[in-house]
Design an enzyme around this catalytic site. Sequence first.
Site, mmCIF file in Angstrom:
data_model
loop_
_atom_site.group_PDB
_atom_site.id
_atom_site.type_symbol
_atom_site.label_atom_id
_atom_site.label_comp_id
_atom_site.label_asym_id
_atom_site.label_seq_id
_atom_site.Cartn_x
_atom_site.Cartn_y
_atom_site.Cartn_z
ATOM 1 N N ASP A 95 -13.041 45.793 31.793
ATOM 2 C CA ASP A 95 -13.576 45.771 30.428
ATOM 3 C C ASP A 95 -14.957 46.390 30.277
ATOM 4 O O ASP A 95 -15.723 46.529 31.234
ATOM 5 C CB ASP A 95 -13.703 44.308 29.968
ATOM 6 C CG ASP A 95 -12.362 43.686 29.666
ATOM 7 O OD1 ASP A 95 -11.335 44.296 30.000
ATOM 8 O OD2 ASP A 95 -12.362 42.574 29.115
ATOM 9 N N HIS A 247 -14.950 43.927 35.196
ATOM 10 C CA HIS A 247 -15.704 44.818 34.305
ATOM 11 C C HIS A 247 -16.170 46.106 34.975
ATOM 12 O O HIS A 247 -16.695 46.080 36.081
ATOM 13 C CB HIS A 247 -16.925 44.069 33.763
ATOM 14 C CG HIS A 247 -16.533 42.931 32.875
ATOM 15 N ND1 HIS A 247 -16.049 41.744 33.378
ATOM 16 C CD2 HIS A 247 -16.482 42.825 31.531
ATOM 17 C CE1 HIS A 247 -15.722 40.946 32.373
ATOM 18 N NE2 HIS A 247 -15.974 41.571 31.239
HETATM 19 ZN ZN ZN Z 1 -16.072 42.492 27.143
#
Ligand code: ZN
Length: 278
Positions: A95, A247
């Site tokens: 992400d 992430h």
């Molecule tokens: Zn996020």
Amino acid sequence: MSAVVLTLAGCGTTGASTASWHGAASSAASPAASSDGGGQARPISDSTAQAATGKPSASASASPSTSASAAASAPASSDGIMRQTGGPGVALTFDDGPSADTPRLLAMLREHNIKATFCVVGVAVQEFPQYLKEIVKDGHTLCNHTWKHDEKLGKKSADTIRADLQRTNDEILKVVPGAQIKYFRHPAGNFTPTAVKVASELGMVSLGWTVDPSDWNVKKWSGAQMTQHIITTVRNNTKPGAVILSHDGGGDRSATLAAYKTLLPELKQQYSLVALPV
Ligand SMILES: [Zn+2]
């Protein structure tokens, strides 16, 4: 690296440090605790893409096409949020990018021939269009992670949510015409019925996760400690069908990259790593 931080910090709803993007999340790092996304502020990541690339761990029904279609029809929960791949395949999701760290992650995935899913933020796409192109070129799946990571977007009106998600898709399509964007992940996992409905109307499945190594929680861990935390959490909690949240953007992702350098070959050995089907 600092440029990345500055850039992505701008994606936060408050404009504060990148850590604040996900700073409100609970400290629970267990997949179960984080998977509900509900009221907890947590980051999101991407999930997989299309076909199974790893080895069919349990020969069972793990052919690429089989697992892909299984996942496609898996969306699951009564709240409309898909948290599992729907088959034995495991989905890696990343992400908050693209970011300056994305190329390193892409190189690692390429090295192991692993497909993943990237939940991208509109302003980050605007900042790093080339990396979005590389994500698509490498065959990973795309997921809409809102225009600027507004963790409260889901509480706004349907029209506001729709405009945000559409703007994000438009930016993606401007960079990669024809790209398939079949998933939506609300920032911090703060899905609301309205957001899930709007995403669905735009043709996107709301994507949650089952394993959250909390690589966003830079206030709690850093450096080698963070890397080890990510490795341990993923090792201990991943099961067939899992969607793993991590992430590639939103701050310094060195620890995440270091963790996946160790994890990718291990996971590939144990599971069929699939990109969510589009
Ligand atoms: Zn996020």
